[in-house]
Write a protein that holds these residues in place. Structure first.
Motif, PDB file in Angstrom:
ATOM      1  N   GLN A  24       0.759  -1.678  -0.069  1.00  0.00           N
ATOM      2  CA  GLN A  24       0.428   0.566   0.030  1.00  0.00           C
ATOM      3  C   GLN A  24       0.996   0.966  -0.001  1.00  0.00           C
ATOM      4  O   GLN A  24       1.982   1.358   0.371  1.00  0.00           O
ATOM      5  N   PRO A  25       0.448   2.195  -0.944  1.00  0.00           N
ATOM      6  CA  PRO A  25       2.025   3.311  -1.161  1.00  0.00           C
ATOM      7  C   PRO A  25       0.656   3.856   0.629  1.00  0.00           C
ATOM      8  O   PRO A  25      -0.036   4.365   0.048  1.00  0.00           O
ATOM      9  N   THR A  26       1.788   5.150   1.059  1.00  0.00           N
ATOM     10  CA  THR A  26       2.040   5.736   1.510  1.00  0.00           C
ATOM     11  C   THR A  26       1.257   7.622   0.333  1.00  0.00           C
ATOM     12  O   THR A  26       2.012   7.882  -0.162  1.00  0.00           O
ATOM     13  N   LEU A  27       0.237   8.355   1.322  1.00  0.00           N
ATOM     14  CA  LEU A  27      -0.137   8.911   0.617  1.00  0.00           C
ATOM     15  C   LEU A  27       0.229  10.898   1.449  1.00  0.00           C
ATOM     16  O   LEU A  27      -0.090  10.292   2.044  1.00  0.00           O
ATOM     17  N   ASN A  28       0.688  11.358   0.790  1.00  0.00           N
ATOM     18  CA  ASN A  28       0.032  12.615   1.807  1.00  0.00           C
ATOM     19  C   ASN A  28      -0.739  13.461   2.012  1.00  0.00           C
ATOM     20  O   ASN A  28      -1.485  14.070   0.849  1.00  0.00           O
ATOM     21  N   SER A  29      -1.058  14.377   2.875  1.00  0.00           N
ATOM     22  CA  SER A  29      -1.505  15.586   3.050  1.00  0.00           C
ATOM     23  C   SER A  29      -1.609  16.561   2.080  1.00  0.00           C
ATOM     24  O   SER A  29      -0.766  16.359   1.733  1.00  0.00           O
ATOM     25  N   ILE A  30      -2.673  17.756   2.001  1.00  0.00           N
ATOM     26  CA  ILE A  30      -2.434  18.667   1.225  1.00  0.00           C
ATOM     27  C   ILE A  30      -2.122  19.864   2.333  1.00  0.00           C
ATOM     28  O   ILE A  30      -2.726  19.406   3.291  1.00  0.00           O
ATOM     29  N   THR A  31      -0.779  20.221   1.963  1.00  0.00           N
ATOM     30  CA  THR A  31      -0.707  21.437   2.576  1.00  0.00           C
ATOM     31  C   THR A  31      -0.833  23.058   2.125  1.00  0.00           C
ATOM     32  O   THR A  31      -0.993  22.985   0.846  1.00  0.00           O
ATOM     33  N   SER A  32       0.003  24.180   2.934  1.00  0.00           N
ATOM     34  CA  SER A  32      -1.052  25.316   2.198  1.00  0.00           C
ATOM     35  C   SER A  32       0.346  25.889   1.168  1.00  0.00           C
ATOM     36  O   SER A  32      -0.625  26.260   0.671  1.00  0.00           O
ATOM     37  N   ASP A  33       1.044  25.087   1.441  1.00  0.00           N
ATOM     38  CA  ASP A  33       2.249  24.968   0.366  1.00  0.00           C
ATOM     39  C   ASP A  33       1.600  24.609  -1.539  1.00  0.00           C
ATOM     40  O   ASP A  33       1.816  24.968  -2.009  1.00  0.00           O
ATOM     41  N   ASP A  34       0.722  23.244  -0.974  1.00  0.00           N
ATOM     42  CA  ASP A  34       0.359  22.844  -2.195  1.00  0.00           C
ATOM     43  C   ASP A  34      -0.836  24.084  -2.716  1.00  0.00           C
ATOM     44  O   ASP A  34      -1.082  24.126  -3.833  1.00  0.00           O
ATOM     45  N   ILE A  35      -1.666  24.301  -1.786  1.00  0.00           N
ATOM     46  CA  ILE A  35      -2.838  25.398  -2.453  1.00  0.00           C
ATOM     47  C   ILE A  35      -2.175  26.529  -3.098  1.00  0.00           C
ATOM     48  O   ILE A  35      -2.593  26.910  -3.753  1.00  0.00           O
ATOM     49  N   ALA A  36      -0.480  26.766  -2.195  1.00  0.00           N
ATOM     50  CA  ALA A  36      -0.038  28.228  -3.349  1.00  0.00           C
ATOM     51  C   ALA A  36      -0.186  27.913  -5.057  1.00  0.00           C
ATOM     52  O   ALA A  36      -0.088  28.789  -5.399  1.00  0.00           O
ATOM     53  N   HIS A  37       0.316  26.134  -4.582  1.00  0.00           N
ATOM     54  CA  HIS A  37       1.412  26.056  -6.307  1.00  0.00           C
ATOM     55  C   HIS A  37      -0.296  26.206  -7.101  1.00  0.00           C
ATOM     56  O   HIS A  37      -0.470  26.625  -7.990  1.00  0.00           O
ATOM     57  N   PHE A  38      -1.360  25.492  -6.310  1.00  0.00           N
ATOM     58  CA  PHE A  38      -2.475  25.289  -7.259  1.00  0.00           C
ATOM     59  C   PHE A  38      -2.937  26.795  -7.442  1.00  0.00           C
ATOM     60  O   PHE A  38      -3.697  27.253  -8.838  1.00  0.00           O
ATOM     61  N   ALA A  39      -2.854  28.152  -6.599  1.00  0.00           N
ATOM     62  CA  ALA A  39      -3.441  28.710  -7.060  1.00  0.00           C
ATOM     63  C   ALA A  39      -2.103  29.596  -8.054  1.00  0.00           C
ATOM     64  O   ALA A  39      -2.404  31.018  -8.683  1.00  0.00           O
ATOM     65  N   GLN A  40      -1.405  29.213  -8.615  1.00  0.00           N
ATOM     66  CA  GLN A  40      -0.802  29.933  -9.518  1.00  0.00           C
ATOM     67  C   GLN A  40      -1.053  29.703 -11.230  1.00  0.00           C
ATOM     68  O   GLN A  40      -1.645  30.485 -12.258  1.00  0.00           O
ATOM     69  N   PHE A  41      -2.045  28.595 -10.799  1.00  0.00           N
ATOM     70  CA  PHE A  41      -3.032  28.868 -12.631  1.00  0.00           C
ATOM     71  C   PHE A  41      -4.322  28.098 -12.001  1.00  0.00           C
ATOM     72  O   PHE A  41      -4.732  28.472 -13.579  1.00  0.00           O
ATOM     73  N   LEU A  42      -5.001  28.389 -11.408  1.00  0.00           N
ATOM     74  CA  LEU A  42      -6.447  28.026 -11.194  1.00  0.00           C
ATOM     75  C   LEU A  42      -7.347  29.484 -10.495  1.00  0.00           C
ATOM     76  O   LEU A  42      -6.254  30.264 -10.205  1.00  0.00           O
ATOM     77  N   PRO A  43      -8.128  29.813 -10.538  1.00  0.00           N
ATOM     78  CA  PRO A  43      -8.605  30.993 -10.903  1.00  0.00           C
ATOM     79  C   PRO A  43      -9.234  31.331  -9.288  1.00  0.00           C
ATOM     80  O   PRO A  43      -9.469  29.685  -8.685  1.00  0.00           O
ATOM     81  N   GLN A  44      -9.250  32.601  -8.484  1.00  0.00           N
ATOM     82  CA  GLN A  44      -9.999  32.205  -7.022  1.00  0.00           C
ATOM     83  C   GLN A  44     -10.779  31.171  -6.380  1.00  0.00           C
ATOM     84  O   GLN A  44     -10.849  30.186  -5.585  1.00  0.00           O
ATOM     85  N   ASN A  45     -12.129  31.258  -7.586  1.00  0.00           N
ATOM     86  CA  ASN A  45     -12.995  30.259  -7.669  1.00  0.00           C
ATOM     87  C   ASN A  45     -13.125  29.210  -7.139  1.00  0.00           C
ATOM     88  O   ASN A  45     -14.103  28.376  -7.218  1.00  0.00           O
ATOM     89  N   ALA A  46     -11.910  27.985  -8.172  1.00  0.00           N
ATOM     90  CA  ALA A  46     -12.543  27.281  -8.225  1.00  0.00           C
ATOM     91  C   ALA A  46     -11.170  26.571  -6.886  1.00  0.00           C
ATOM     92  O   ALA A  46     -10.917  25.293  -7.052  1.00  0.00           O
ATOM     93  N   ILE A  47     -10.757  27.205  -5.934  1.00  0.00           N
ATOM     94  CA  ILE A  47     -10.016  26.702  -5.046  1.00  0.00           C
ATOM     95  C   ILE A  47     -10.922  26.699  -3.648  1.00  0.00           C
ATOM     96  O   ILE A  47     -11.119  27.740  -3.052  1.00  0.00           O
TER      97      ILE A  47
END
Ligand code: FAD
Ligand code: 2HG
Ligand code: ZN
Length: 507
Positions: A24-47
């Motif tokens: 079973q692979p170990t999966l990571n939880s989402i962090t604020s850094d991930d959110i910052a990454h998504f915010a680079q290419f997604l509009p704010q209302n998509a997050i």
């Protein structure tokens, strides 16, 4: 015979569990850094995220974390609602590198817990991808974003005299991408077949972000393996469906429906046979509702049917639909069938209502389509969606009720109703158990009882709803060890890090 098979499959299950959990692979939880990454290419209302810097209250995520039945609940912190396939691709690429689990979500109407996270996986909602890309009124080929609501697509093609090849009670919320991902059956399968036949092509974002553009509108294409078939019914475990090309049939020029009351369940099969003989090519649905299901639909305002006197002595009901090209021709055929039914020495029906207007047509359908909604108003529902021989539908419902009675669970504070309804024409029974609450006692009275019963008929434990989170432990009742092993290997090829809808379909 049943015992030794069951014991063997239990052993197989333990072995598979052991093998799998060690890998079973170990999966990571989402962090604020991930959110910052998504915010680079997604509009704010998509997050939507409870994490900073977005920090919405958890109540805003609640509806995405909870399934339609209120049975499965995840604890995701983040929902992303991309608008384009490229955005989906960037999200997946990042999650693949970061080993973040992703749950694709359509209309969240699934009934097996597949559409919500089991832990804190990222929820990737397709609801902002809802454009029709093209429609060819001659061939009927429709190409649409995966997030298009089924009913909106029906409305889009209606002026061109085409209909969607599938229809289901959840049409106002479910999305075409969700329908494809669950290989939804529904009310028109008898006539138009399954999505394995009507889907012409798919656009899929693979777990590593690669875009597989297979959006063909060709009827025929024998160039090697038909990859799209793998994603139909994969329940989001192999990739994210972002676009669907589907063949839509010409709308029938005339439709009729009739609800028939039957004195005994024994008459369902001969009635189906007679309906096929008399109506042949115009028979488009043959649906079954037992007495309790019918009464619940009426009680909760799901359509109007027969009067109280008319249903006296009726054990169950059949909703029959015809779709054809010429009104007089179809009505004549239907009338001959009804006369034959009523005038025979041993009538198969006690009475029936033939719809006389478009409004009544809808109302009669509601009596059948509205059953899941009606049952949900009676408490919490355990749902079993099984393929078994039609002649055994009642036997299975009765045996389940008896099992609950034996366990002392058949009363207002535990199990309130045990009902059966479904798609007779497809050999698909919906066994619903309405309870005051989901409890371990009820669950252990029902499982593996129901699955073993289904296996004894060599049936399927999932006719049309899928495996999701609900039936991963029970898949061996309907699939051989060889088949399950091949499925695992396919999963490994597409999703080596196990990020796509983790712990769904395969344990
Ligand atoms: P969701 O519930 O959001 O997701 C279902 C599964 O598909 C999940 O595993 C999810 O991860 C995956 N998924 C969703 N979208 C994508 C995507 N774009 N890419 C990859 N994976 C994706 N089902 C039938 O078969 N026949 C019926 O007659 C029927 N009637 C119903 C009536 C009611 C009232 C309700 C509530 C449900 C009914 N269902 C029926 C079940 C359900 O509606 C179908 O399974 C439907 O196809 C799910 O679509 P959805 O968009 O809601 O998907
Ligand atoms: C139907 O046919 C659906 O109405 C839902 O597949 C069945 O809720 C159910 O069990
Ligand atoms: Zn169904």
């Amino acid at each position: 015979m049943l015992h030794s098979r069951t014991a063997a499959s239990r052993l197989l299950r333990c072995a598979t569990r052991w093998q799998h959990s060690s890998a079973q692979p170990t999966l990571n939880s989402i962090t604020s850094d991930d959110i910052a990454h998504f915010a680079q290419f997604l509009p704010q209302n998509a997050i939507l995220s409870t994490l900073s810097p977005i920090s919405v209250p958890p109540s805003e995520i609640e509806q995405y974390n909870t399934d339609w039945m209120g049975k499965y609940r995840g604890s995701s912190t983040t929902v992303l609602r991309p608008q384009t396939t490229e955005q989906v691709s960037k999200i997946m690429k990042w999650c693949h590198e970061r080993r973040i689990g992703v749950v694709p979500q359509g209309g969240n109407t699934g009934l097996v817990g597949g559409s919500v996270p089991l832990k804190d996986e990222l929820i990737l909602s397709l609801s902002n991808m809802s454009k029709v890309r093209s429609f060819d009124p001659v061939s009927g080929a429709l190409v649409a974003d995966a997030g298009c609501i089924l009913e909106s697509l029906t409305e889009y093609i209606a002026p061109h005299d085409h209909i969607m090849p599938l229809d289901l009670g959840a049409k106002g919320s479910c999305q075409i991408g969700g329908n494809v991902s669950t290989n939804a059956g529904g009310l028109r399968l008898l006539r138009y077949g399954s999505l394995h036949g009507s889907v012409l092509g798919l656009e899929v974002v693979l777990p590593d972000g690669t875009i597989l553009d297979n959006l063909s509108t060709l009827r025929k294409d024998n160039t090697g393996y038909d990859l799209k078939q793998l994603f139909i019914g994969a329940e989001g475990t192999l990739g994210v469906v972002t676009g669907v090309s589907i063949l839509t049939p010409a709308a029938p020029r005339t439709v009729n429906n009739v609800i028939l009351a039957l004195p005994t369940f024994e008459n369902v099969l001969p009635l189906f046979k007679l309906a096929q003989q008399h109506l042949s090519e115009i028979l488009s649905a043959f649906e079954f509702i037992d007495r309790t299901a019918y009464e619940l639909a009426v009680k909760h305002g799901q359509g109007k049917g027969l009067s109280d006197e008319e249903i006296e002595g009726a054990e169950c009901f059949v909703l029959l639909e015809t779709s054809g090209g010429k009104k007089e021709h179809d009505e004549e055929k239907l009338n001959i069938l009804l006369e034959t039914l009523l005038e025979s020495d041993q009538p198969l029906i006690t009475t029936g209502v033939l719809s006389q207007s478009p409004a009544q047509f809808v109302s009669l359908w509601k009596l059948r389509e509205g059953v899941p909604e009606a049952v949900s108003k009676e408490g919490k529902t355990y749902k079993y969606d099984i393929s078994i021989p039609i002649a055994s539908f009642k036997e299975v419902v009765d045996a389940t009720r008896e099992q609950l009675r034996r366990k002392g669970l058949l009363h207002e504070d535990a199990v309130r109703h045990v009902i059966g309804y479904g798609h007779v024409g497809d050999g698909n029974l919906h066994l619903n158990i309405a309870a005051a609450a989901y409890t371990p006692e009820i669950e252990s009275a029902l499982e593996p009882f129901v699955y073993e019963l289904v296996a004894s008929y060599k049936g399927s434990i999932s006719a049309e709803h899928g495996i999701g989170a609900m039936k991963t432990h029970a898949i061996h009742y309907s699939k051989s060890g060889v088949a399950i092993n091949l499925m695992r290997r396919i999963k490994q090829v597409f999703d080596p890090h196990g990020i796509m809808n983790p712990r769904k379909v395969l344990e």
